[in-house]
Design a protein around this motif. Structure first.
Motif, PDB file in Angstrom:
ATOM      1  N   HIS B  10       0.848  -1.183   0.000  1.00 49.56           N
ATOM      2  CA  HIS B  10       0.000   0.000   0.000  1.00 49.56           C
ATOM      3  C   HIS B  10       0.883   1.233   0.000  1.00 49.56           C
ATOM      4  N   TYR B  11       0.477   2.231  -0.760  1.00 50.89           N
ATOM      5  CA  TYR B  11       1.267   3.457  -0.821  1.00 50.89           C
ATOM      6  C   TYR B  11       0.577   4.626  -0.137  1.00 50.89           C
ATOM      7  N   LEU B  13      -2.494   5.762  -0.619  1.00 49.99           N
ATOM      8  CA  LEU B  13      -3.475   6.521  -1.412  1.00 49.99           C
ATOM      9  C   LEU B  13      -4.841   6.552  -0.736  1.00 49.99           C
ATOM     10  N   LYS B  14      -5.225   5.394  -0.163  1.00 52.43           N
ATOM     11  CA  LYS B  14      -6.522   5.315   0.508  1.00 52.43           C
ATOM     12  C   LYS B  14      -6.595   6.319   1.666  1.00 52.43           C
ATOM     13  N   ASP B  15      -5.518   6.361   2.463  1.00 44.92           N
ATOM     14  CA  ASP B  15      -5.484   7.293   3.591  1.00 44.92           C
ATOM     15  C   ASP B  15      -5.462   8.740   3.106  1.00 44.92           C
ATOM     16  N   TRP B  16      -4.726   8.964   2.032  1.00 44.13           N
ATOM     17  CA  TRP B  16      -4.624  10.314   1.465  1.00 44.13           C
ATOM     18  C   TRP B  16      -6.010  10.807   1.061  1.00 44.13           C
ATOM     19  N   ILE B  17      -6.762   9.936   0.383  1.00 45.76           N
ATOM     20  CA  ILE B  17      -8.113  10.300  -0.042  1.00 45.76           C
ATOM     21  C   ILE B  17      -9.038  10.430   1.173  1.00 45.76           C
ATOM     22  N   ALA B  18      -8.936   9.488   2.111  1.00 44.53           N
ATOM     23  CA  ALA B  18      -9.800   9.515   3.295  1.00 44.53           C
ATOM     24  C   ALA B  18      -9.579  10.800   4.097  1.00 44.53           C
ATOM     25  N   GLN B  19      -8.320  11.235   4.199  1.00 37.13           N
ATOM     26  CA  GLN B  19      -8.016  12.449   4.956  1.00 37.13           C
ATOM     27  C   GLN B  19      -8.734  13.647   4.338  1.00 37.13           C
ATOM     28  N   THR B  22     -12.794  13.167   4.585  1.00 43.90           N
ATOM     29  CA  THR B  22     -13.278  13.481   5.932  1.00 43.90           C
ATOM     30  C   THR B  22     -13.167  14.978   6.202  1.00 43.90           C
ATOM     31  N   TYR B  70     -11.417   9.587  12.221  1.00 43.52           N
ATOM     32  CA  TYR B  70     -10.648   8.979  11.133  1.00 43.52           C
ATOM     33  C   TYR B  70      -9.558   9.952  10.658  1.00 43.52           C
TER      34      TYR B  70
END
Lengths: 130, 115
Positions: B10-11, B13-19, B22, B70
């Motif tokens: 994982h790089y 990206l999911k967290d980047w978008i989630a940040q 939210t 989150y």
């Protein structure tokens, strides 16, 4: 590989006492500091929220606590943290879509963020806390 | 440009978008709450409680809290990753951060669903 060895020779200065941070840099570190401060004060804020909603008695306690000068100062600080984090965050959303990335606009929008967040803090502080 | 293999790891990206997702939810909620407070001017306990007891308000307030926790997880995790290098201490801090945030989420749900 050649590129890698050149990169390693680049000079770097990580001495915090001699770094002169430009305005967008100050905005950036304050974005982090304000976020960390808000995170650390979450228990207090949740407790205040709970007290304000639970019962008429707890509401009275909430009002008394929120009226204390030291609490007011802390809440004003958290209000600034929220406003700064909010405004700087919106600026970052624009940067994400490659808007305002050149040096001149980056400096200008930093100034706007500081001006708007401080103005919002004063306006909301007067309206909500005093 | 780093030549990334897009499978296996994982790089972020999911967290980047989630940040960001939210953040947008919280920003919109803040404006709604401010408008509601400005319009209703809830000065009494009953009016203040009534504002959050409203079904729609309760729903979006809970959504705000979940987004907040989150968002805070990603932000605080980034701080630990930037400044805390020893793996063991970092792991402990990550776990503690998740624990308090999950606890806060339960607390927020309890505050709202008692109304």
């Amino acid at each position: 590989m050649a590129e890698l060895s050149i990169k390693k020779k680049r000079p770097k200065n990580l001495d915090l006492t001699t770094i002169r941070l430009p305005l967008p840099g100050i905005l950036s570190i304050l974005h982090r500091v304000s976020g960390a401060g808000l995170f650390l004060c979450l228990p207090l804020l949740l407790w205040l929220f709970q007290s304000s909603l639970a019962t008429p008695e707890s509401f009275a306690t909430f009002k008394a606590v929120a009226a204390h000068p030291l609490v007011k100062i802390l809440l004003l600080g958290l209000l600034w943290a929220f406003c700064h984090h909010f405004c700087a965050g919106i600026r970052y959303l624009f940067l994400d879509v490659h808007m305002g990335v050149d040096l001149e606009s980056a400096r200008l929008t930093s100034k706007i963020v500081f001006a708007v967040s401080i103005a919002l803090t004063v306006i909301l502080g007067v309206a909500l806390l005093w | 440009m780093v030549n990334r293999i897009v499978v296996g790891a994982h790089y972020g990206l999911k967290d980047w978008i989630a940040q960001r997702a939210t953040a947008v939810i919280m920003a919109v909620y803040s404006v709604i709450l401010l408008a509601a407070v400005g319009a209703l001017g809830p000065n009494t306990f009953e009016a203040w409680r009534g504002l959050f007891a409203n079904g729609f308000m309760k729903f979006i307030t809970f959504l705000f809290f979940i987004s907040l926790f989150y968002h805070a997880w990603i932000g605080v995790r980034d701080i630990w990753m930037d400044y805390v290098k020893p793996t063991g201490i970092r792991l402990v801090l990550h776990v503690l951060t998740i624990f308090v945030l999950v606890g806060y989420a339960g607390w927020a749900a309890q505050i709202l669903w008692r109304l």
